[in-house]
Design a protein around this motif. Structure first.
Motif, mmCIF file in Angstrom:
data_model
loop_
_atom_site.group_PDB
_atom_site.id
_atom_site.type_symbol
_atom_site.label_atom_id
_atom_site.label_comp_id
_atom_site.label_asym_id
_atom_site.label_seq_id
_atom_site.Cartn_x
_atom_site.Cartn_y
_atom_site.Cartn_z
ATOM 1 N N PHE A 1 0.830 -1.211 0.000
ATOM 2 C CA PHE A 1 0.000 0.000 0.000
ATOM 3 C C PHE A 1 0.863 1.259 0.000
ATOM 4 O O PHE A 1 0.627 2.192 -0.775
ATOM 5 C CB PHE A 1 -0.940 0.008 1.215
ATOM 6 C CG PHE A 1 -2.121 0.925 1.053
ATOM 7 C CD1 PHE A 1 -3.384 0.401 0.807
ATOM 8 C CD2 PHE A 1 -1.984 2.300 1.128
ATOM 9 C CE1 PHE A 1 -4.491 1.236 0.650
ATOM 10 C CE2 PHE A 1 -3.077 3.149 0.980
ATOM 11 C CZ PHE A 1 -4.331 2.617 0.735
ATOM 12 N N GLY A 2 1.861 1.289 0.873
ATOM 13 C CA GLY A 2 2.719 2.463 0.962
ATOM 14 C C GLY A 2 3.497 2.720 -0.317
ATOM 15 O O GLY A 2 3.645 3.875 -0.756
ATOM 16 N N LEU A 3 3.992 1.674 -0.940
ATOM 17 C CA LEU A 3 4.752 1.815 -2.183
ATOM 18 C C LEU A 3 3.852 2.291 -3.319
ATOM 19 O O LEU A 3 4.246 3.125 -4.137
ATOM 20 C CB LEU A 3 5.402 0.481 -2.549
ATOM 21 C CG LEU A 3 6.456 -0.020 -1.546
ATOM 22 C CD1 LEU A 3 6.859 -1.455 -1.870
ATOM 23 C CD2 LEU A 3 7.680 0.887 -1.559
ATOM 24 N N LEU A 4 2.632 1.760 -3.354
ATOM 25 C CA LEU A 4 1.695 2.160 -4.399
ATOM 26 C C LEU A 4 1.225 3.603 -4.207
ATOM 27 O O LEU A 4 0.793 4.256 -5.169
ATOM 28 C CB LEU A 4 0.478 1.239 -4.403
ATOM 29 C CG LEU A 4 0.729 -0.245 -4.687
ATOM 30 C CD1 LEU A 4 -0.554 -1.040 -4.503
ATOM 31 C CD2 LEU A 4 1.271 -0.449 -6.090
ATOM 32 N N SER A 5 1.311 4.084 -2.974
ATOM 33 C CA SER A 5 0.837 5.429 -2.654
ATOM 34 C C SER A 5 1.924 6.485 -2.747
ATOM 35 O O SER A 5 1.669 7.667 -2.508
ATOM 36 C CB SER A 5 0.241 5.447 -1.239
ATOM 37 O OG SER A 5 -0.826 4.540 -1.127
ATOM 38 N N ASP A 6 3.122 6.080 -3.081
ATOM 39 C CA ASP A 6 4.228 7.034 -3.199
ATOM 40 C C ASP A 6 3.918 8.097 -4.251
ATOM 41 O O ASP A 6 3.203 7.830 -5.234
ATOM 42 C CB ASP A 6 5.511 6.287 -3.567
ATOM 43 C CG ASP A 6 6.727 7.192 -3.544
ATOM 44 O OD1 ASP A 6 7.242 7.440 -2.440
ATOM 45 O OD2 ASP A 6 7.138 7.664 -4.622
ATOM 46 N N SER A 7 4.458 9.281 -4.066
ATOM 47 C CA SER A 7 4.167 10.396 -4.981
ATOM 48 C C SER A 7 4.596 10.106 -6.413
ATOM 49 O O SER A 7 4.064 10.680 -7.358
ATOM 50 C CB SER A 7 4.860 11.665 -4.487
ATOM 51 O OG SER A 7 6.263 11.470 -4.382
ATOM 52 N N SER A 8 5.553 9.197 -6.574
ATOM 53 C CA SER A 8 6.032 8.859 -7.920
ATOM 54 C C SER A 8 5.257 7.715 -8.556
ATOM 55 O O SER A 8 5.506 7.350 -9.710
ATOM 56 C CB SER A 8 7.517 8.480 -7.866
ATOM 57 O OG SER A 8 7.702 7.310 -7.082
ATOM 58 N N SER A 9 4.305 7.121 -7.803
ATOM 59 C CA SER A 9 3.561 5.955 -8.298
ATOM 60 C C SER A 9 2.462 6.363 -9.275
ATOM 61 O O SER A 9 1.652 7.246 -8.963
ATOM 62 C CB SER A 9 2.942 5.197 -7.122
ATOM 63 O OG SER A 9 2.052 4.199 -7.571
ATOM 64 N N PRO A 10 2.389 5.711 -10.431
ATOM 65 C CA PRO A 10 1.327 6.005 -11.405
ATOM 66 C C PRO A 10 -0.083 5.701 -10.894
ATOM 67 O O PRO A 10 -1.061 6.211 -11.442
ATOM 68 C CB PRO A 10 1.674 5.096 -12.593
ATOM 69 C CG PRO A 10 3.131 4.819 -12.451
ATOM 70 C CD PRO A 10 3.368 4.754 -10.972
ATOM 71 N N VAL A 11 -0.198 4.869 -9.844
ATOM 72 C CA VAL A 11 -1.526 4.511 -9.342
ATOM 73 C C VAL A 11 -1.845 5.189 -8.012
ATOM 74 O O VAL A 11 -2.813 4.835 -7.341
ATOM 75 C CB VAL A 11 -1.679 2.976 -9.199
ATOM 76 C CG1 VAL A 11 -1.544 2.291 -10.540
ATOM 77 C CG2 VAL A 11 -0.666 2.408 -8.199
#
Length: 419
Positions: A266-276
């Motif tokens: 969840f945290g990785l997907l929510s990173d500011s650089s994440s496309p999703v």
């Protein structure tokens, strides 16, 4: 009389200084990455408890290698560790071998009630508690709520809906792939399959009777579901080689609708650089009609070794690591899942991780992998035959019949046709 008092004071002072100069040393081993995350808390513990010196030995990051090192140290005798940092699936093996001390008399019912019930159950073996949970974990379904809304779909509740929605969004060119899951031949495959089995009303091993259910019609349906995700092209054939990170990276590109993974993603997907970022949500795993989903429970905790010469000092470490305050700060620093129920609604944690109440709903509806001493061997059997089934080396029927047969042989049970 004065001389006696002075002499006594000198002896007391000498003992005190000696005690301060030589604190009790307590050791445990952790994966190197996790050891680095706990380092500030170890320093804090050693500062607060001047009579105890906590030392963490850095082990490999591979979980199975850490288990092997612990096992080797116990088999050789005189293990150097006072504490064991345990995956939930190690408890039965270590307890059955007599390598752990029971912790049942260390906590009251009120103390136990503060933790998630599944995490406490995961630390039990034959009615005794051997592991205190430090952090929890559980399988969850991630979904692209923006794509579902655009196509006019609600999140799926059943396996059938999951495949149908996947194919529909693929046809609309909204996503290249529908459903991503961990199909590599490793422990993650067993954990994921536990959820599918449960969703079809099937089971792997009954830990009380040692009955094996892998070749039941419902279990074969569960394998057929995985095959259908591949045959329908809802899932790429590559998932049969994917572990958590391969799945997470592909979902994070924005090219998939659904993903089964753990909360860490969840945290990785929510990173500011994440496309999703901001384009996905989570929910419990899907299931077959008339059945219920269940999240495969994971997580880590601490137990005290049988041969520890300092069990009381080791217990102080467990109390510190599992305390609400330390867990709160550890969760805020790492994004792991707490084992204390209150922290899922903690204001400070919610400010950073607003999805934790949803996560609690998933984790509280959890299922345990079979808590048996032979779990590692049973999981290896399942992984081999399930992998053969999803890669079409064997039919689901033949693969599960062989898996069930070998598992019964492992457990010393005869085939029982009553399902």
């Amino acid at each position: 009389m004065i001389l006696v008092i002075i002499s006594s004071l000198l002896i007391f002072t000498s003992i005190t200084l000696s005690s301060s100069a030589n604190p009790v040393k307590v050791t445990l081993m952790m994966q190197a990455l996790e050891a680095s995350q706990w380092k500030p808390f170890v320093e804090e513990f050693n500062y607060q408890y001047s009579d105890i010196e906590l030392e963490i030995v850095e082990g490999p990051n591979a979980t199975n290698q850490v288990e092997d090192l612990y096992t080797s140290s116990f088999l050789l005798g005189n293990s150097p560790y006072d504490l064991v940092f345990m995956d939930i699936i190690w408890v039965s093996k270590f307890a059955a071998a007599g390598w752990l001390r029971s912790l049942s008399d260390r906590l009251s019912k009120v103390d136990l009630a503060a933790f998630l019930e599944g995490d406490i159950n995961g630390g039990m073996y034959q009615g005794e508690l051997y592991r205190i949970p430090i952090r929890s974990d559980g399988g969850i379904l991630y979904y692209r709520d923006d794509l579902l809304e655009k196509a006019g779909y609600k999140p799926p509740n059943t396996f059938e809906e999951l495949i149908n929605i996947s194919n529909a969004l693929q046809e609309k060119k909204l996503a290249e792939w529908g459903y991503l899951w961990t199909g590599k031949q490793y422990e993650g495959l067993s954990a994921m399959f536990m959820e599918v089995l449960n969703g079809y009303g099937a089971f792997w091993i009954n830990p009380y009777t040692l009955e094996v259910g892998l070749d039941s019609p419902k279990a074969i349906e569960a394998v057929n579901f995985l095959r259908r995700t591949l045959d329908s092209k809802a899932s790429p054939m590559g998932v049969t080689t994917y572990a958590e990170e391969e799945v997470r990276r592909l979902f994070q590109t924005g090219n998939a609708v659904f993903m089964r993974n753990w909360p860490y993603a969840f945290g990785l997907l929510s990173d500011s650089s994440s496309p999703v970022q901001g384009k996905f949500k989570i929910k419990p795993m899907v299931h077959a009609s008339n059945y219920f989903s269940g999240s495969c429970l994971g997580g880590w905790g601490l137990g005290i070794t049988k041969n520890s010469k300092h069990p009381d000092a080791a217990w102080e470490v467990i109390k510190f690591f599992s305390s609400e305050e330390v867990q709160r700060r550890f969760i805020l620093a790492t994004g792991y899942v707490p084992s204390r129920r209150s922290l899922f609604n903690d204001p400070e944690i919610l400010t950073k991780f607003s999805y934790y109440p949803q996560l609690l709903n998933v984790i509280e509806n959890s299922i345990l992998r079979p808590p048996i001493p032979q779990y590692a061997q049973a999981s290896d059997i399942l992984q081999r035959y399930l992998s053969a089934a999803i890669t079409e080396q064997l039919t689901p029927e033949v693969a599960m019949e062989r898996a069930a047969s070998e598992t019964r042989y492992l457990l010393g049970k005869q085939k029982n046709n009553n399902y």
